[in-house]
Design a protein around this motif. Structure first.
Motif, short mmCIF file in Angstrom:
data_model
loop_
_atom_site.label_atom_id
_atom_site.label_comp_id
_atom_site.label_asym_id
_atom_site.label_seq_id
_atom_site.Cartn_x
_atom_site.Cartn_y
_atom_site.Cartn_z
N SER A 143 0.84 -1.20 0.00
CA SER A 143 0.00 0.00 0.00
C SER A 143 0.87 1.25 0.00
N GLU A 144 0.54 2.19 -0.86
CA GLU A 144 1.24 3.48 -0.88
C GLU A 144 0.67 4.44 0.16
N ASP A 145 -0.47 4.10 0.71
CA ASP A 145 -1.19 5.02 1.61
C ASP A 145 -0.77 4.77 3.06
N VAL A 146 0.28 5.45 3.47
CA VAL A 146 0.86 5.24 4.79
C VAL A 146 1.18 6.61 5.41
N ALA A 147 0.92 6.75 6.70
CA ALA A 147 1.36 7.93 7.45
C ALA A 147 1.95 7.49 8.77
N VAL A 148 2.98 8.20 9.20
CA VAL A 148 3.66 7.88 10.45
C VAL A 148 3.86 9.17 11.24
N TYR A 149 3.59 9.09 12.54
CA TYR A 149 3.75 10.22 13.47
C TYR A 149 4.66 9.75 14.60
N VAL A 150 5.76 10.46 14.81
CA VAL A 150 6.73 10.09 15.85
C VAL A 150 6.92 11.26 16.79
N GLU A 151 6.90 10.98 18.08
CA GLU A 151 7.13 12.00 19.09
C GLU A 151 8.18 11.51 20.07
N GLY A 152 9.13 12.37 20.44
CA GLY A 152 10.15 11.93 21.38
C GLY A 152 10.94 13.08 21.97
N GLU A 153 11.77 12.72 22.94
CA GLU A 153 12.70 13.66 23.56
C GLU A 153 14.12 13.23 23.23
N HIS A 154 15.01 14.21 23.12
CA HIS A 154 16.39 13.95 22.70
C HIS A 154 17.34 14.42 23.79
N SER A 155 18.16 13.51 24.30
CA SER A 155 19.08 13.90 25.37
C SER A 155 20.15 14.86 24.88
N CYS A 156 20.41 14.89 23.56
CA CYS A 156 21.36 15.87 23.04
C CYS A 156 20.80 17.29 23.15
N MET A 157 19.49 17.39 23.41
CA MET A 157 18.85 18.69 23.59
C MET A 157 18.42 18.92 25.04
N THR A 158 18.10 17.84 25.76
CA THR A 158 17.59 18.00 27.12
C THR A 158 18.67 17.89 28.19
N ALA A 159 19.76 17.17 27.91
CA ALA A 159 20.79 16.94 28.93
C ALA A 159 22.11 17.62 28.62
N ARG A 160 22.26 18.20 27.43
CA ARG A 160 23.49 18.90 27.05
C ARG A 160 23.11 20.06 26.14
N GLY A 161 24.09 20.82 25.71
CA GLY A 161 23.81 21.92 24.79
C GLY A 161 22.83 22.92 25.39
N ILE A 162 21.68 23.05 24.76
CA ILE A 162 20.67 24.01 25.21
C ILE A 162 20.03 23.63 26.54
N LYS A 163 20.06 22.34 26.90
CA LYS A 163 19.56 21.83 28.19
C LYS A 163 18.14 22.29 28.48
N LYS A 164 17.22 21.77 27.70
CA LYS A 164 15.81 22.11 27.87
C LYS A 164 15.00 20.84 28.13
N PRO A 165 15.02 20.32 29.37
CA PRO A 165 14.27 19.11 29.69
C PRO A 165 12.79 19.27 29.37
N GLY A 166 12.20 18.24 28.84
CA GLY A 166 10.78 18.26 28.52
C GLY A 166 10.48 18.70 27.11
N ALA A 167 11.47 19.26 26.41
CA ALA A 167 11.23 19.65 25.01
C ALA A 167 11.00 18.41 24.16
N LYS A 168 9.94 18.44 23.39
CA LYS A 168 9.58 17.30 22.57
C LYS A 168 9.74 17.63 21.09
N THR A 169 10.08 16.61 20.32
CA THR A 169 10.18 16.75 18.88
C THR A 169 9.12 15.87 18.23
N ILE A 170 8.39 16.42 17.27
CA ILE A 170 7.37 15.68 16.53
C ILE A 170 7.76 15.66 15.06
N THR A 171 7.74 14.49 14.48
CA THR A 171 7.99 14.37 13.04
C THR A 171 6.88 13.52 12.42
#
Length: 201
Positions: A143-171
């Motif tokens: 089937s060509e008719d597919v959709a995917v939704y992914v949500e998560g947190e990234h420790s490269c953003m929450t634990a280092r660098g900008i350090k914003k715990p709780g920030a979520k990424t949606i793709t």
């Protein structure tokens, strides 16, 4: 996967950090890291086509009464984790949500979760996770008719660098009818529990 090389390089890494790889707490760390890599990066050994073939057991859509019972198959809230290829940092609290419109066959529901897990067991980007899963589901189901939704947190953003715990990424990724038809896309993301982004798609 060259586990002996991983052990050797882990020891060198510990030395480079200024640690003593012979001390009690670290003496077995190279072996542990090699075993962990075998487990969490096992998806690297497979192409998307090979994963689709590995989990390609399907059922006739008519036998499953899909045409009579509904237009879509939805599997939501599949828990996964992965490692960002930029920092080899953990991507966590991640969920994968998949919807597809069957044609002649449907895939076993557990296979969708296995596909998501195998895709995530690579060095990844969250955008690619969504794309890889959509491609594999399409290959496995026809089937060509597919959709995917992914949500998560990234420790490269929450634990280092900008350090914003709780920030979520949606793709998201939409293929076939979900890409071409706005109402189908809105319905898909409503079914995936993503009403908050429906208006922007």
């Amino acid at each position: 996967m060259d586990t002996e090389k991983i052990k050797q390089l882990t020891r060198e890494f510990l030395l480079a950090l200024g640690e003593d790889p012979e001390r009690e707490g670290l003496a077995e760390t190279p072996e542990r890291v090699a075993r962990m890599c075998e487990e969490v990066f096992r998806g690297i050994a497979y192409t998307n086509s090979q994963i689709a073939e590995k989990y390609s057991k399907t059922f006739d859509a008519d036998d499953m009464c899909v045409p009579r019972c509904g237009n879509y198959v939805v599997v939501r809230d599949i828990p996964v984790f992965s490692f960002c290829e930029h920092h080899i940092a953990l991507m966590y609290n991640m969920t994968v949500n998949v919807i597809y419109k069957p044609k002649d066959k449907v895939i076993g529901l557990s296979k969708i979760a296995r596909i998501a897990e195998m895709v995530c067991h690579r060095l990844q980007l969250q955008e690619r996770i969504a794309s890889d899963i959509a491609e594999i589901i399409s290959l496995a189901t026809g089937s060509e008719d597919v959709a995917v939704y992914v949500e998560g947190e990234h420790s490269c953003m929450t634990a280092r660098g900008i350090k914003k715990p709780g920030a979520k990424t949606i793709t998201t990724i939409c293929r076939g009818i979900f890409d071409k038809n706005a109402s189908a896309r809105a319905e898909a993301f409503a079914l995936l529990g993503s009403n908050n982004i429906k208006a922007t798609l």
